[in-house]
Design a protein around this motif. Structure first.
Motif, PDB file in Angstrom:
ATOM      1  N   LEU A 291       0.833  -1.208   0.000  1.00 22.98           N
ATOM      2  CA  LEU A 291       0.000   0.000   0.000  1.00 22.98           C
ATOM      3  C   LEU A 291       0.866   1.257   0.000  1.00 22.98           C
ATOM      4  CD1 LEU A 291      -2.849  -1.016   2.456  1.00 22.98           C
ATOM      5  CD2 LEU A 291      -3.083  -0.507   0.024  1.00 22.98           C
ATOM      6  N   ARG A 292       1.928   1.251   0.790  1.00 24.36           N
ATOM      7  CA  ARG A 292       2.843   2.396   0.799  1.00 24.36           C
ATOM      8  C   ARG A 292       3.427   2.629  -0.591  1.00 24.36           C
ATOM      9  NH1 ARG A 292       7.353   1.463   3.768  1.00 24.36           N
ATOM     10  NH2 ARG A 292       7.960   3.611   3.434  1.00 24.36           N
ATOM     11  N   PHE A 293       3.824   1.540  -1.281  1.00 19.89           N
ATOM     12  CA  PHE A 293       4.367   1.681  -2.632  1.00 19.89           C
ATOM     13  C   PHE A 293       3.292   2.193  -3.585  1.00 19.89           C
ATOM     14  CE2 PHE A 293       5.187   0.144  -6.914  1.00 19.89           C
ATOM     15  CZ  PHE A 293       6.456   0.661  -7.133  1.00 19.89           C
ATOM     16  N   ALA A 294       2.085   1.654  -3.480  1.00 20.18           N
ATOM     17  CA  ALA A 294       0.991   2.049  -4.370  1.00 20.18           C
ATOM     18  C   ALA A 294       0.684   3.534  -4.260  1.00 20.18           C
ATOM     19  CB  ALA A 294      -0.257   1.228  -4.053  1.00 20.18           C
ATOM     20  N   TYR A 295       0.867   4.093  -3.060  1.00 17.73           N
ATOM     21  CA  TYR A 295       0.588   5.512  -2.853  1.00 17.73           C
ATOM     22  C   TYR A 295       1.835   6.380  -2.976  1.00 17.73           C
ATOM     23  CZ  TYR A 295      -3.933   3.790  -1.425  1.00 17.73           C
ATOM     24  OH  TYR A 295      -5.147   3.170  -1.407  1.00 17.73           O
ATOM     25  N   GLY A 296       2.929   5.803  -3.477  1.00 16.18           N
ATOM     26  CA  GLY A 296       4.138   6.573  -3.757  1.00 16.18           C
ATOM     27  C   GLY A 296       4.981   6.889  -2.544  1.00 16.18           C
ATOM     28  N   GLU A 297       4.841   6.124  -1.485  1.00 18.16           N
ATOM     29  CA  GLU A 297       5.589   6.399  -0.262  1.00 18.16           C
ATOM     30  C   GLU A 297       6.757   5.443  -0.042  1.00 18.16           C
ATOM     31  OE1 GLU A 297       2.543   6.114   2.667  1.00 18.16           O
ATOM     32  OE2 GLU A 297       1.500   7.896   1.942  1.00 18.16           O
TER      33      GLU A 297
ATOM     34  N   ASP B  28       9.312   4.152  -2.663  1.00 15.27           N
ATOM     35  CA  ASP B  28       9.963   3.950  -3.962  1.00 15.27           C
ATOM     36  C   ASP B  28      11.110   2.952  -3.907  1.00 15.27           C
ATOM     37  OD1 ASP B  28       8.224   5.726  -5.157  1.00 15.27           O
ATOM     38  OD2 ASP B  28       9.575   7.436  -4.958  1.00 15.27           O
ATOM     39  N   GLU B  29      11.680   2.749  -2.733  1.00 19.60           N
ATOM     40  CA  GLU B  29      12.784   1.806  -2.606  1.00 19.60           C
ATOM     41  C   GLU B  29      12.363   0.362  -2.860  1.00 19.60           C
ATOM     42  OE1 GLU B  29      10.878   2.126   1.416  1.00 19.60           O
ATOM     43  OE2 GLU B  29      11.499   3.574  -0.088  1.00 19.60           O
TER      44      GLU B  29
ATOM     45  N   GLU C 281      10.493  -0.547  -5.438  1.00 26.61           N
ATOM     46  CA  GLU C 281      10.132  -0.645  -6.857  1.00 26.61           C
ATOM     47  C   GLU C 281      10.704  -1.891  -7.530  1.00 26.61           C
ATOM     48  OE1 GLU C 281      10.379   1.951 -10.972  1.00 26.61           O
ATOM     49  OE2 GLU C 281      11.208   2.772  -9.137  1.00 26.61           O
ATOM     50  N   GLU C 282      11.982  -2.131  -7.385  1.00 26.10           N
ATOM     51  CA  GLU C 282      12.620  -3.267  -8.064  1.00 26.10           C
ATOM     52  C   GLU C 282      12.015  -4.594  -7.610  1.00 26.10           C
ATOM     53  OE1 GLU C 282      17.025  -5.215  -8.417  1.00 26.10           O
ATOM     54  OE2 GLU C 282      16.886  -3.029  -8.334  1.00 26.10           O
ATOM     55  N   VAL C 283      11.808  -4.731  -6.315  1.00 28.03           N
ATOM     56  CA  VAL C 283      11.239  -5.972  -5.768  1.00 28.03           C
ATOM     57  C   VAL C 283       9.815  -6.182  -6.270  1.00 28.03           C
ATOM     58  CG1 VAL C 283      10.553  -7.149  -3.628  1.00 28.03           C
ATOM     59  CG2 VAL C 283      12.682  -5.844  -3.714  1.00 28.03           C
ATOM     60  N   ILE C 284       9.026  -5.142  -6.228  1.00 28.82           N
ATOM     61  CA  ILE C 284       7.611  -5.256  -6.607  1.00 28.82           C
ATOM     62  C   ILE C 284       7.452  -5.479  -8.103  1.00 28.82           C
ATOM     63  CG2 ILE C 284       5.453  -3.961  -6.749  1.00 28.82           C
ATOM     64  CD1 ILE C 284       6.168  -2.789  -3.999  1.00 28.82           C
ATOM     65  N   LEU C 285       8.190  -4.745  -8.914  1.00 29.78           N
ATOM     66  CA  LEU C 285       8.029  -4.860 -10.365  1.00 29.78           C
ATOM     67  C   LEU C 285       8.582  -6.173 -10.915  1.00 29.78           C
ATOM     68  CD1 LEU C 285       8.778  -1.220 -11.527  1.00 29.78           C
ATOM     69  CD2 LEU C 285       6.570  -2.296 -11.055  1.00 29.78           C
ATOM     70  N   SER C 286       9.369  -6.877 -10.131  1.00 29.92           N
ATOM     71  CA  SER C 286       9.920  -8.145 -10.609  1.00 29.92           C
ATOM     72  C   SER C 286       9.076  -9.349 -10.193  1.00 29.92           C
ATOM     73  CB  SER C 286      11.351  -8.326 -10.095  1.00 29.92           C
ATOM     74  OG  SER C 286      11.350  -8.442  -8.684  1.00 29.92           O
ATOM     75  N   ASP C 287       7.984  -9.128  -9.471  1.00 29.41           N
ATOM     76  CA  ASP C 287       7.161 -10.230  -8.975  1.00 29.41           C
ATOM     77  C   ASP C 287       5.725 -10.091  -9.498  1.00 29.41           C
ATOM     78  OD1 ASP C 287       5.441 -11.874  -7.355  1.00 29.41           O
ATOM     79  OD2 ASP C 287       7.070 -12.019  -5.900  1.00 29.41           O
ATOM     80  N   PRO C 288       5.251 -11.037 -10.307  1.00 32.05           N
ATOM     81  CA  PRO C 288       3.898 -10.953 -10.870  1.00 32.05           C
ATOM     82  C   PRO C 288       2.789 -10.911  -9.815  1.00 32.05           C
ATOM     83  CG  PRO C 288       5.161 -12.694 -11.940  1.00 32.05           C
ATOM     84  CD  PRO C 288       5.984 -12.184 -10.808  1.00 32.05           C
TER      85      PRO C 288
END
Length: 103
Positions: free
Chosen positions: A11-17, A19-20, A22-29
């Protein structure tokens, strides 16, 4: 991969809080699927139609500006030719091939 991310971290990533992450989230479907659900639930309407139209409009404007610039350059190159009476590089035009000759 090490430890799975929590719902709070997603949720923190989804709301832009966060950003660190990003790599982990974007690499996991699985994370991407959760993000898609979060963002879809937050939107009051589907933006895919307007977004596609905006991109198409941007491409049309870009292509049109390219054509206008090409035309402007061609026009700019033609002006000296016609101001010099058809003379280029110190030569006179061939009257038989010049469509502007009064024959």
């Amino acid at each position: 991969m090490s430890e799975r991310l929590t719902q709070t971290e997603l949720l923190r990533f989804a709301y832009g809080e966060a950003d660190e992450l990003e790599e982990v989230i974007l690499s996991d479907p699985e994370y991407l699927e959760v993000l898609e659900q979060i963002w879809a639930g937050e939107m009051s309407r589907d933006l895919s139609g307007p977004l596609v139209r905006t991109l198409q409009m941007q491409k049309m404007v870009s292509d049109t500006m390219g054509a206008v610039l090409d035309l402007t350059v061609a026009f700019g190159r033609a002006i000296p030719h016609y101001l010099a009476g058809g003379q280029t590089n110190g030569t006179t035009p061939d009257p038989e091939s010049d469509p502007e000759s009064g024959d």
